[in-house]
Motif scaffolding. Sequence first.
Motif, PDB file in Angstrom:
ATOM      1  N   LEU A  34       0.733  -1.165   0.140  1.00 35.12           N
ATOM      2  CA  LEU A  34      -0.010   0.204  -0.068  1.00 35.12           C
ATOM      3  C   LEU A  34       0.850   1.289   0.084  1.00 35.12           C
ATOM      4  CD1 LEU A  34      -2.848  -1.251   2.504  1.00 35.12           C
ATOM      5  CD2 LEU A  34      -3.012  -0.952   0.040  1.00 35.12           C
ATOM      6  N   SER A  35       2.392   1.053  -0.470  1.00 34.30           N
ATOM      7  CA  SER A  35       2.924   2.502  -0.328  1.00 34.30           C
ATOM      8  C   SER A  35       2.833   3.245  -1.649  1.00 34.30           C
ATOM      9  CB  SER A  35       4.247   1.713  -0.131  1.00 34.30           C
ATOM     10  OG  SER A  35       4.899   1.040  -1.430  1.00 34.30           O
ATOM     11  N   GLY A  36       2.399   2.365  -2.648  1.00 33.84           N
ATOM     12  CA  GLY A  36       2.062   3.162  -4.064  1.00 33.84           C
ATOM     13  C   GLY A  36       3.760   3.117  -4.631  1.00 33.84           C
ATOM     14  N   MET A  37       4.777   2.589  -4.456  1.00 32.16           N
ATOM     15  CA  MET A  37       6.071   2.485  -4.773  1.00 32.16           C
ATOM     16  C   MET A  37       6.413   1.306  -5.700  1.00 32.16           C
ATOM     17  SD  MET A  37       8.120   3.568  -1.481  1.00 32.16           S
ATOM     18  CE  MET A  37       9.524   3.499  -2.201  1.00 32.16           C
ATOM     19  N   ASP A  38       5.618   0.545  -6.221  1.00 36.45           N
ATOM     20  CA  ASP A  38       5.977  -0.549  -7.118  1.00 36.45           C
ATOM     21  C   ASP A  38       6.267   0.404  -8.555  1.00 36.45           C
ATOM     22  OD1 ASP A  38       4.682  -2.237  -5.182  1.00 36.45           O
ATOM     23  OD2 ASP A  38       3.349  -3.139  -6.527  1.00 36.45           O
ATOM     24  N   MET A  39       7.429  -0.238  -9.132  1.00 38.99           N
ATOM     25  CA  MET A  39       7.971   0.234 -10.531  1.00 38.99           C
ATOM     26  C   MET A  39       8.157  -0.734 -11.140  1.00 38.99           C
ATOM     27  SD  MET A  39      10.310   3.504  -8.924  1.00 38.99           S
ATOM     28  CE  MET A  39       9.875   4.623  -7.476  1.00 38.99           C
ATOM     29  N   PHE A  40       8.053  -0.488 -12.589  1.00 37.35           N
ATOM     30  CA  PHE A  40       8.441  -1.426 -13.603  1.00 37.35           C
ATOM     31  C   PHE A  40       9.812  -0.602 -14.306  1.00 37.35           C
ATOM     32  CE2 PHE A  40       8.286  -2.442 -18.071  1.00 37.35           C
ATOM     33  CZ  PHE A  40       8.543  -4.023 -17.896  1.00 37.35           C
ATOM     34  N   LEU A  41      11.072  -1.107 -14.057  1.00 40.38           N
ATOM     35  CA  LEU A  41      12.094  -0.704 -14.764  1.00 40.38           C
ATOM     36  C   LEU A  41      12.256  -1.330 -16.050  1.00 40.38           C
ATOM     37  CD1 LEU A  41      12.272  -0.161 -11.722  1.00 40.38           C
ATOM     38  CD2 LEU A  41      14.577   0.342 -11.867  1.00 40.38           C
ATOM     39  N   THR A  42      12.655  -0.742 -17.392  1.00 41.87           N
ATOM     40  CA  THR A  42      13.152  -1.142 -18.424  1.00 41.87           C
ATOM     41  C   THR A  42      14.241  -0.644 -19.107  1.00 41.87           C
ATOM     42  OG1 THR A  42      12.187  -1.976 -20.484  1.00 41.87           O
ATOM     43  CG2 THR A  42      11.299  -0.007 -19.668  1.00 41.87           C
ATOM     44  N   ILE A  43      14.946  -1.299 -19.947  1.00 39.94           N
ATOM     45  CA  ILE A  43      15.856  -0.738 -20.777  1.00 39.94           C
ATOM     46  C   ILE A  43      15.744  -1.354 -22.040  1.00 39.94           C
ATOM     47  CG2 ILE A  43      17.779  -0.044 -19.103  1.00 39.94           C
ATOM     48  CD1 ILE A  43      18.195  -3.346 -21.263  1.00 39.94           C
ATOM     49  N   ASN A  44      14.736  -2.237 -22.316  1.00 37.23           N
ATOM     50  CA  ASN A  44      14.258  -2.798 -23.618  1.00 37.23           C
ATOM     51  C   ASN A  44      13.960  -1.971 -24.503  1.00 37.23           C
ATOM     52  OD1 ASN A  44      11.989  -4.357 -25.219  1.00 37.23           O
ATOM     53  ND2 ASN A  44      13.015  -5.945 -24.294  1.00 37.23           N
ATOM     54  N   THR A  45      14.878  -2.050 -25.787  1.00 38.29           N
ATOM     55  CA  THR A  45      14.610  -0.860 -26.627  1.00 38.29           C
ATOM     56  C   THR A  45      12.941  -0.946 -27.455  1.00 38.29           C
ATOM     57  OG1 THR A  45      15.483  -2.324 -28.253  1.00 38.29           O
ATOM     58  CG2 THR A  45      16.905  -0.817 -27.174  1.00 38.29           C
ATOM     59  N   SER A  46      12.581  -2.303 -27.404  1.00 42.42           N
ATOM     60  CA  SER A  46      11.240  -2.290 -28.102  1.00 42.42           C
ATOM     61  C   SER A  46      10.293  -1.775 -27.337  1.00 42.42           C
ATOM     62  CB  SER A  46      10.964  -3.689 -28.271  1.00 42.42           C
ATOM     63  OG  SER A  46      11.834  -4.552 -29.263  1.00 42.42           O
ATOM     64  N   ASP A  47      10.390  -1.894 -25.908  1.00 45.85           N
ATOM     65  CA  ASP A  47       9.440  -1.187 -24.876  1.00 45.85           C
ATOM     66  C   ASP A  47       9.400   0.003 -24.994  1.00 45.85           C
ATOM     67  OD1 ASP A  47       8.819  -3.920 -23.973  1.00 45.85           O
ATOM     68  OD2 ASP A  47       9.663  -3.765 -21.987  1.00 45.85           O
ATOM     69  N   ILE A  48      10.741   0.627 -25.090  1.00 45.42           N
ATOM     70  CA  ILE A  48      11.027   2.052 -25.122  1.00 45.42           C
ATOM     71  C   ILE A  48      10.312   2.706 -26.327  1.00 45.42           C
ATOM     72  CG2 ILE A  48      12.551   3.979 -25.302  1.00 45.42           C
ATOM     73  CD1 ILE A  48      14.325   2.310 -22.998  1.00 45.42           C
ATOM     74  N   HIS A  49      10.536   2.032 -27.583  1.00 47.27           N
ATOM     75  CA  HIS A  49       9.781   2.385 -28.564  1.00 47.27           C
ATOM     76  C   HIS A  49       8.366   2.543 -28.757  1.00 47.27           C
ATOM     77  CE1 HIS A  49       9.743   3.646 -32.814  1.00 47.27           C
ATOM     78  NE2 HIS A  49       9.561   2.286 -33.237  1.00 47.27           N
ATOM     79  N   HIS A  50       7.930   1.541 -28.207  1.00 44.66           N
ATOM     80  CA  HIS A  50       6.438   1.217 -27.925  1.00 44.66           C
ATOM     81  C   HIS A  50       5.840   2.135 -26.999  1.00 44.66           C
ATOM     82  CE1 HIS A  50       2.549  -0.392 -26.923  1.00 44.66           C
ATOM     83  NE2 HIS A  50       2.903  -0.590 -25.566  1.00 44.66           N
ATOM     84  N   ILE A  51       6.502   2.478 -26.020  1.00 46.11           N
ATOM     85  CA  ILE A  51       5.995   3.675 -25.026  1.00 46.11           C
ATOM     86  C   ILE A  51       6.127   5.093 -25.465  1.00 46.11           C
ATOM     87  CG2 ILE A  51       6.338   4.540 -22.669  1.00 46.11           C
ATOM     88  CD1 ILE A  51       7.096   1.608 -22.075  1.00 46.11           C
ATOM     89  N   MET A  52       7.159   5.249 -26.053  1.00 43.88           N
ATOM     90  CA  MET A  52       7.487   6.648 -26.424  1.00 43.88           C
ATOM     91  C   MET A  52       7.394   6.822 -27.840  1.00 43.88           C
ATOM     92  SD  MET A  52       8.725   7.943 -23.780  1.00 43.88           S
ATOM     93  CE  MET A  52       9.349   9.551 -23.836  1.00 43.88           C
ATOM     94  N   THR A  53       6.751   6.139 -28.403  1.00 49.75           N
ATOM     95  CA  THR A  53       6.615   6.704 -30.028  1.00 49.75           C
ATOM     96  C   THR A  53       5.430   5.885 -30.526  1.00 49.75           C
ATOM     97  OG1 THR A  53       8.908   6.874 -30.379  1.00 49.75           O
ATOM     98  CG2 THR A  53       7.516   6.634 -32.459  1.00 49.75           C
ATOM     99  N   LYS A  54       5.262   4.566 -30.652  1.00 45.17           N
ATOM    100  CA  LYS A  54       4.251   3.770 -31.253  1.00 45.17           C
ATOM    101  C   LYS A  54       2.843   3.954 -30.578  1.00 45.17           C
ATOM    102  CE  LYS A  54       5.198  -0.149 -33.392  1.00 45.17           C
ATOM    103  NZ  LYS A  54       5.495  -1.641 -33.486  1.00 45.17           N
ATOM    104  N   ASN A  55       3.058   4.026 -29.062  1.00 45.63           N
ATOM    105  CA  ASN A  55       1.633   3.946 -28.516  1.00 45.63           C
ATOM    106  C   ASN A  55       1.732   5.287 -27.654  1.00 45.63           C
ATOM    107  OD1 ASN A  55      -0.875   3.336 -27.803  1.00 45.63           O
ATOM    108  ND2 ASN A  55      -0.384   1.482 -26.789  1.00 45.63           N
TER     109      ASN A  55
END
Length: 437
Positions: A34-55
């Motif tokens: 219940l701290s609200g501190m869960d974080m998903f960390l990624t350096i996957n280039t496909s993820d980053i391309h998806h998050i920052m550009t495609k979607n």
Amino acid sequence: MLPTASAYINQPHDYMTDVLAQSGGTFLFKGPWLSGMDMFLTINTSDIHHIMTKNFANYTRGHKFRNILDILGDGFSNTDGELWEFQRKTIMSLLKLPSFHSLYKMTIWHKVENGLFPVLEYVVKQGETVDLQEIFQRFTFDIICTLLFDHDPQSMSTEFPQIPCEKALSDMEEVVFRRLGTPPSFWKLQKLLRIGSEKKMSDAWKTIDQFIYKCLSQKQVDFTNTGYELQDGYFKLSTALVREFKDQSVEDKIREELQTKLVTNTGMKWKDFITKESQNLVYLHGALCEVLRLYPAIPFQYKSPIKPYILPSGNQVDPDSTIILCYYNMGRMKSIWGEDCMEFKPERWVSATGEIIHQPSYKFPAFNVGPRTCLGKDMSFFNMKIVATTIIHHYQVELVEGHPVVPSASMMLEIKHGLKVKLSKRCEVKIRLKVMV
């Protein structure tokens, strides 16, 4: 996971590099219940391309990020949707004005001639060590204030004056970073009581506001009295760590390139050469890209999805997910940059035909990715090239022996203990004309 993370709170970036390398490029950090501190960390280039550009539309700054960076209010870096689009279009239109580019170049060169040169000459004559990071910070602070407010605080001078706003900005960056690793309820209570790091944030906020409002108030007076029109703009100077190399060093190759370009443009003044020909300094450009690959000014990005989605890496993210795009760590991944990822090699940016190799932003996110790509990217490179060529051409830079160079725990990537160096004047460069056969 929190106790382990807390042990590395002062050196988080390299710790995250090891964790992400061992976990295959993605990692879910689980905070206290219940701290609200869960974080998903990624350096996957496909993820980053998806998050920052495609979607792009599905991934916003989110309310958590806006709360953490509340000091920015509804500013360009802290908003989403129509408000962000409006600000982005407005800033882009200003940056495209020829008058702004003239002002920008004039401001940069004026600060080099009347700020950077006198300070470096003073340091050399005194034979003292100097914090090169502080030099760059003062230079940048003066440039930004001059462009935004038509006010030069003149922090770049031989007196090295203390500028409260400049110190407040560093304090703000440090506290914002600590908020990321602290339960919101805890830092909000500190904020309410004005204790701990939140007292530092409150004091910094007040100091920054006082500085900005004073500048704006003066400009309003100027406008009312004389009809003076403000010329607004924004850019960000990314600074680099100076590294020593044995044998044929990067510094030598940059000097060789400078001499070649000067020979090509015989009779040109140094000032005109830098202004007109800086884009032809391919190896210097590669060296700056290499610095930014390993030391991006913004070490990570914070995102939150609007709708549930399964990322290209196979991980599912939900609207309450916190996604951290780990830009600093990407530059240290063999899976992205190869076995020599930790080597400083400007050559990786230069093609066999001597041209600059352009990498996709989702692989090289030093200026962010997709629609959020930094609008001042080209200006930043121009700025860095002027400063770098000025120093490299005139001075020999040596890191003080034993001085630790490690990244600080901050939203902006800085050197924790500064960059202590010794400057010495270089012998006058003798340029030999090429014999054309």
